[in-house]
Design an enzyme around this catalytic site. Structure first.
Site: not given
Ligand code: FE2
Length: 409
Positions: A61, A63, A156, A214, A217, A313
């Site tokens: 995971h 980005h 996102q 996701h 979170e 992450d």
């Molecule tokens: Fe993430």
């Protein structure tokens, strides 16, 4: 360094006593046999010198489209997830193909140097131009000799809450994204969140794609999209191909609710990813004291027989300013944050950054066994405890019998 090996000698293996000789033929492990003592290395041998040999690190995971952009165009002052999303929206408007490729490849080079050979990256597809996705599809091909890269179509700014969100997700799948993402807790309403999860599960199922959402979170105990994701995974009999990332809210759920939830989670067989450095940094931001950790229930999920892995992450992006690609740093923080420094957890801890990440990525060929691709790393230490104490860079990384990196201990 990039030469082919025939044997790795003087290797220690997890869960086994003594030293081993691991033979390689045609890029695969062909034989694993016990040694009676230390052997001398020949020309095409790699000498593990009594250190632990393990399958490669998995980064499940990250980005990469946002990697290495911390401070551009401004720093995240509050340290919240939400200001991070605002900063990223400003940086996203400046993206170019070259910019994404350069930062992604720089980051993957850093990862390869740390023994990582499998990476799942989320790519923000709430962009009408899909600039980052196009660039990342190129990166996937460019790095294939050193890293297996999976790409998540990640909305996102939401699927229901972003103009043409559904169409952008569908187009991303058509273009070649491996995994369908989601962000239900960030959608404008609870209903939007529920509908988005049902819709993205159908999209993945119909197109034979993996899922990585996701999910929850946030420290809000009312954020309960995990149950929707798990129920859909169960209904479609798709659990082993579905990952719930973060599930931070589970750290705030009450035990009675969790008891009911765990029954469903076990039936669904969902995979879980926790990003401890990120969540410890971003969550708990709206608490006074006592302040929550914002981490999901990692030991409880493992005790329930579910697969949980750790990921980084972020690496130097609007959400998190640090990171160096060393999975042992992530593991160390995760074990601290999850109250997992008991020796029985330490002894099995490497599964959180190897095997369980491989399960989340649905890797079919992974591990040190005869017939598997000859992919492994030599760690510094004889056992997981020593490895964790030192947190030293890997001594070697081997891919299909080729030595990708090798350094002195
Ligand atoms: Fe993430």
């Amino acid at each position: 360094m990039n030469h082919s090996l025939s044997t790795i000698i003087n290797a220690r293996l997890q869960g086994r006593e003594g030293l081993y000789r691991i033979s390689i033929a045609n890029g695969r492990f062909s034989d694993i046999s016990a040694q009676t003592g230390f052997d001398k290395a020949g020309e095409s041998d790699l000498d593990a010198a009594g250190n632990l040999v393990a399958p490669p690190f998995v980064e499940p995971h990250i980005h990469l489209d946002a990697a290495m952009t911390a401070g551009e165009p401004r720093w995240n002052k509050s340290g919240t997830l939400f200001e991070g999303i605002e900063c990223w929206a400003e940086r996203k408007a400046m993206l170019t193909r070259e910019d994404v490729i350069e930062r992604a490849e720089r980051t993957l080079k850093l990862f390869a140097g740390q023994g990582i050979q499998y990476v799942r990256t989320h790519v923000d597809v709430t962009d009408p131009q899909l600039t980052a996705l196009q660039a990342m599809l190129e990166v996937r091909e460019r790095v294939a000799s050193t890293i297996d890269l999976q790409i998540v179509a990640f909305p996102q700014e939401g699927i229901w809450s972003f103009r043409n969100g559904k169409e952008l997700m569908e187009e991303s799948v058509r273009m070649g994204a491996d995994v369908v993402g989601g962000i239900p807790h960030f959608e404008f309403t609870r209903d939007y969140g529920v509908e988005s999860v049902r819709w993205l599960m159908e999209l993945a199922h119909k197109n034979d794609r993996l899922v990585d959402v996701h999910c929850d979170e946030i420290d809000d105990p009312e954020s309960r999209f995990l149950e929707v994701l798990a129920a859909e995974a169960l209904r479609l009999d798709y659990g082993s191909r579905v990952t719930a990332s973060h599930t931070c809210a589970m750290g705030s759920y009450n035990d009675a609710y969790c008891s009911r939830l765990f029954r469903l989670l076990k039936k669904s067989g969902l995979r879980f990813l926790s990003m401890p450095t990120e969540s410890l940094h971003l969550q708990g931001r709206f608490d006074g004291y006592p302040k929550r950790r914002g981490l999901t229930r990692v030991p409880e999920l493992l005790d329930a027989g579910l697969k949980v892995a750790f990921g980084q992450d972020s690496i130097r992006d609007p959400w998190y300013p640090l990171g160096n690609g060393n999975m042992l740093r992530t593991l160390d923080v995760g074990l601290h944050g999850c109250h997992m420094l008991g020796m029985s957890w330490i002894e099995r801890s490497l599964e959180l950054v190897t095997d369980n990440g491989a399960a989340a990525m649905d890797l079919r060929e992974y591990g040190i066994a005869e017939g598997m691709p000859a992919r492994c790393m030599v760690l510094q230490g004889q056992n997981p405890y020593e490895v964790l104490l030192g947190q030293q860079p890997v001594l070697a990384s081997v891919r299909d019998g080729r030595v990708l990196i090798s350094r002195q201990g």
